[in-house]
Design an enzyme around this catalytic site. Structure first.
Site, mmCIF file in Angstrom:
data_model
loop_
_atom_site.group_PDB
_atom_site.id
_atom_site.type_symbol
_atom_site.label_atom_id
_atom_site.label_comp_id
_atom_site.label_asym_id
_atom_site.label_seq_id
_atom_site.Cartn_x
_atom_site.Cartn_y
_atom_site.Cartn_z
ATOM 1 N N THR A 26 14.346 61.113 108.380
ATOM 2 C CA THR A 26 13.123 61.919 108.364
ATOM 3 C C THR A 26 13.246 63.113 107.435
ATOM 4 O O THR A 26 12.286 63.482 106.762
ATOM 5 C CB THR A 26 12.793 62.403 109.787
ATOM 6 O OG1 THR A 26 12.628 61.265 110.630
ATOM 7 C CG2 THR A 26 11.515 63.216 109.815
ATOM 8 N N THR B 239 18.324 61.549 112.273
ATOM 9 C CA THR B 239 18.892 62.165 113.471
ATOM 10 C C THR B 239 19.374 61.166 114.516
ATOM 11 O O THR B 239 20.257 61.488 115.315
ATOM 12 C CB THR B 239 17.879 63.115 114.127
ATOM 13 O OG1 THR B 239 16.691 62.391 114.465
ATOM 14 C CG2 THR B 239 17.525 64.259 113.183
ATOM 15 N N ASP B 240 18.810 59.967 114.542
ATOM 16 C CA ASP B 240 19.112 59.060 115.655
ATOM 17 C C ASP B 240 20.578 58.665 115.741
ATOM 18 O O ASP B 240 21.116 58.472 116.831
ATOM 19 C CB ASP B 240 18.251 57.796 115.565
ATOM 20 C CG ASP B 240 16.805 58.045 115.961
ATOM 21 O OD1 ASP B 240 16.494 59.154 116.431
ATOM 22 O OD2 ASP B 240 15.978 57.123 115.799
ATOM 23 N N LYS C 164 22.631 63.683 120.213
ATOM 24 C CA LYS C 164 21.179 63.845 120.280
ATOM 25 C C LYS C 164 20.746 63.609 121.724
ATOM 26 O O LYS C 164 21.016 62.563 122.303
ATOM 27 C CB LYS C 164 20.484 62.858 119.344
ATOM 28 C CG LYS C 164 18.975 63.051 119.284
ATOM 29 C CD LYS C 164 18.319 62.154 118.234
ATOM 30 C CE LYS C 164 16.820 62.416 118.180
ATOM 31 N NZ LYS C 164 16.134 61.608 117.140
#
Length: 436
Positions: free
Chosen positions: A101, A177-178, A254
């Site tokens: 992202t 980020t995942d 996360k």
């Protein structure tokens, strides 16, 4: 006229292009809007249209007719090539983009998000970065983080090592980020670094007014210039743009699907806080200083490692399957202190007999694995299952991949897994770590 061809042929038959304003007629209904680009893996029998209401719809092309209302232009994503100025008085920071992202942009006319930003675009989209350093920028991959693979960790580590050898004073990696915490752990094991290596990302794309990318990127550069020569994750520390935290690459996870402050240190405290462009290192953290290490690269890994979550009703078939398929190691997410049903114990014994290390972690995340408390745990220990101590399951998985790259001997792998290589486990767990 009825068309059963694919969307590409359909568009050619009617002379339609991405960005055109079109009208599609289907029986007694018609839809007017802008023709959007479609994902490569989308059903080929549909068009995607943005309506004047702002909503996107998919229209099956079978039994439809179409007409061009107005020609448009296909959205152009990116800023094009421009030269980034160099200032001899500033430090040299390498920015490596892998996608995600933070490396995506949105076309506001169509609403489509494209993971097509280059590392150079990141600098140009965030011009304030130029106040802090010189930049060598490269796009290593252009993928979303769910598509990350262990082989990509190796390539990233090699590129980072090359940049450091070429004189980079710090490295920033833009990442989705995942799976960022998997990559941060992998780089922590593969690299001993004399300079900061900072991994960052965003929950919202770089060009959106609500994006968290700008603060994360700038603070990552600030961190990359600092005295903290470790692999860290830099992300928002609150929902607002007040400050960011630096988390140790092997102790971060996360923890929320969409919040800006989604990343948390697990069984540890953040190692630094960045606020008003200043890095404040946690005084309780004994950090590695810039230049204290010589650069070392060790990217030998074993990719065939299984990752299994225990659940009520799990059968030994899950373990037997991985053994039969030739997996070299297994990570188990057990319950509580590190438990699984007794039914699995014979399969763990078979794994030990076949030189396949099994590492026990906990779904609880916080606290430590302790298989000595209950009889089931002691039975698990008796068949050679190795404690993951207080490592997160994800870090344990990455470490086992790396450990098996160093040796295929069970005893040696056990020693590696229970040796603190990159600060992946603590000597004790405290209530402070849980409440942070």
């Amino acid at each position: 006229m009825t068309y059963k061809e694919n969307a590409k042929n359909y568009m050619e038959n009617y002379g339609l292009g991405i960005g055109d304003k079109i009208k599609v007629n289907k029986e007694d209904i018609s839809y007017t809007g802008i023709l959007l680009d479609r994902p490569e893996d989308a059903d080929d029998g549909y068009l995607v249209i943005k309506l004047s209401s702002g909503y996107n719809i998919g229209v099956a092309i079978e039994n439809t007719t179409a007409e061009l209302i107005e020609k448009g232009e296909k959205p152009k994503i990116g800023f094009g090539e421009t030269e980034i100025p160099h200032d001899d008085s500033k430090q040299n920071i390498s920015i490596v983009s892998t996608g995600g992202t933070v490396s995506s942009v949105i076309d506001y006319r169509t609403g489509a998000v494209h993971p097509a930003f280059t590392a150079s675009d990141l600098v140009k989209a965030n011009p304030e970065l130029l106040d802090y350093a010189n930049y060598n920028v490269k796009a290593l991959y252009n993928i979303l983080s769910e598509d990350m693979k262990p082989e990509y960790w190796v390539k990233a580590a090699e590129e980072i090592a090359n940049d450091i050898s070429d004189g980079a004073d710090g490295v920033v990696i833009a990442h989705g980020t995942d799976t960022m915490h998997y990559t941060s752990a992998a780089l922590s094991f593969m690299l001993k670094t004399p300079v900061p290596i900072i991994i960052t990302g965003a929950q919202r794309s770089s060009d959106r007014p609500s994006s968290d990318a700008n603060i994360n990127l700038i603070d990552s550069v600030i961190a990359a210039k600092s005295d903290l020569a470790e692999v860290c994750v830099c992300m928002h520390g609150s929902l607002n743009d007040e400050y960011t935290y630096l988390h140790k690459g092997t102790k971060v996870r996360k923890m929320h699907t969409s919040r800006r402050d989604t990343f948390r240190s697990i069984n540890a405290q953040p190692i630094a806080k960045i606020q008003n462009r200043k890095v404040s290192i946690n005084p309780e953290y004994n950090y590695t200083k810039r230049g204290a290490n010589e650069l070392e690269l060790n990217t030998s890994i074993e990719e065939k490692v299984g990752f299994i979550k225990s659940f009520p009703g799990i059968s030994k078939d899950y373990i037997e399957y991985h053994i039969d398929k030739g997996y070299k190691g297994l990570v188990i997410e057990g319950t509580g202190l590190g438990h699984v049903p007794n039914d699995l114990i014979d399969s763990f014994k078979r794994a030990q007999d076949e030189n396949i290390p099994v590492i026990m972690t906990s779904q609880c995340l916080y606290g430590r694995v302790n298989m000595n408390v209950y009889s089931t745990g002691r039975n698990i220990l008796d068949v050679g299952v190795i404690s993951g101590i207080d490592m997160t399951p994800e870090t344990t998985y990455v470490k086992l991949c790396w450990a098996l790259g160093q040796s295929d001997d069970y005893a040696e792998v056990k020693e590696i897994m229970q040796t603190n290589v990159a600060g992946e486990f603590g000597e004790k767990s405290t209530i402070k770590d849980f409440l942070n």
